[in-house]
Scaffold this motif. Structure first.
Motif, PDB file in Angstrom:
ATOM      1  N   ASP A 108      10.734   2.169   4.459  1.00  0.00           N
ATOM      2  CA  ASP A 108       9.369   1.999   4.005  1.00  0.00           C
ATOM      3  C   ASP A 108       9.224   1.599   2.532  1.00  0.00           C
ATOM      4  OD1 ASP A 108       7.657   2.735   6.387  1.00  0.00           O
ATOM      5  OD2 ASP A 108       8.761   4.390   6.429  1.00  0.00           O
TER       6      ASP A 108
ATOM      7  N   HIS B 144       6.256  -1.244   0.541  1.00  0.00           N
ATOM      8  CA  HIS B 144       5.503  -2.525   1.250  1.00  0.00           C
ATOM      9  C   HIS B 144       5.157  -3.549  -0.040  1.00  0.00           C
ATOM     10  CE1 HIS B 144       5.525  -0.067   4.577  1.00  0.00           C
ATOM     11  NE2 HIS B 144       4.535   0.758   4.458  1.00  0.00           N
TER      12      HIS B 144
ATOM     13  N   GLN C 179       4.652   7.188   5.648  1.00  0.00           N
ATOM     14  CA  GLN C 179       3.804   6.436   6.429  1.00  0.00           C
ATOM     15  C   GLN C 179       2.682   7.544   7.004  1.00  0.00           C
ATOM     16  OE1 GLN C 179       4.396   3.398   6.929  1.00  0.00           O
ATOM     17  NE2 GLN C 179       2.388   2.661   8.142  1.00  0.00           N
TER      18      GLN C 179
END
Length: 227
Positions: free
Chosen positions: A135, A148, A207
């Protein structure tokens, strides 16, 4: 020379701080109100800020937010406000530490030294300079986190806490060790600091912050980073 900006409207406390800091070879600027503090911070680029929350022209939390808009300078709050929720508000706004008045000068100076250490560059072995997860990625040399495809802004305290954890993946890091390394203290009463900052890191990196995948709590013991 390490430069300290003292933001405080009590002349006697300012005098005591200036004397003690200059005796230890710090450069000191002093501001009696928020407007002067923001102006001096921009002009003098201090290495650390000592900030009273109860200022005559604005709340100290607003000064923290103003500084965090452009600076990662360590901010140590000095305040008579003792309610835990007020401390959390200041920490959430971007403060790095919170010292309740009245305080020991020796403790304050230890906290200040710890804050300055957190901003110093520490050489790292090449194999530990880049940490990647599914992530986010962490560039330890550049002090940069990308999630991201976007940069994640961390305060100096958040960064130092994350750095300690990710450079020992899978290892349980005790609360006492983290408190000593990040804040310069080891009292168990300060564990609320860890909870606040771990929650902030999870909000920025995980997340699902309520079910963390990477920043794991071992109740009553400490924290682990799982890549």
């Amino acid at each position: 020379m390490t430069r300290v900006l003292v933001v405080e409207d009590d002349p006697q406390l300012v005098r005591a701080l200036v004397i003690n800091l200059e005796a230890r070879h710090y450069g000191v600027d002093a501001a009696p109100d928020g407007a002067t503090a923001l102006r001096l911070a921009a002009a003098r680029q201090p290495d650390v800020v000592l900030l009273d929350l109860g200022l005559p022209d604005m709340d100290g939390v607003d000064i923290i937010k103003g500084l965090r808009g452009w600076s990662r300078v360590p901010i140590l709050v000095l305040s008579a406000r003792q309610a835990s929720d007020e401390k959390v508000v200041a920490l959430d706004a971007g403060a790095d530490d919170y010292v309740t008045k009245p305080f020991s000068m020796n403790e304050l100076l230890a906290r200040l030294r710890a804050a300055v250490r957190r901003t110093e560059d520490t050489p790292l072995a090449p194999e530990t300079t880049l940490v990647e997860t599914g992530d986010f990625s962490i560039d330890l040399l550049a002090k940069k986190v990308v999630r991201h495809g976007r940069d994640v802004r961390l305060t100096p305290t958040e960064w130092h806490l994350l750095e300690i954890l990710v450079t020992s993946p899978g290892r349980l890091i005790s609360q006492k060790h983290l408190l000593h390394e990040v804040w310069g203290v080891s009292q168990s009463s300060k564990t609320n600091y860890l909870r606040v900052y771990m929650a902030q890191l999870r909000r920025k990196l995980e997340q699902d912050p309520s079910h963390p995948r990477y920043l794991i709590t071992e109740p009553g013991m400490g924290y682990r980073f799982e890549a």
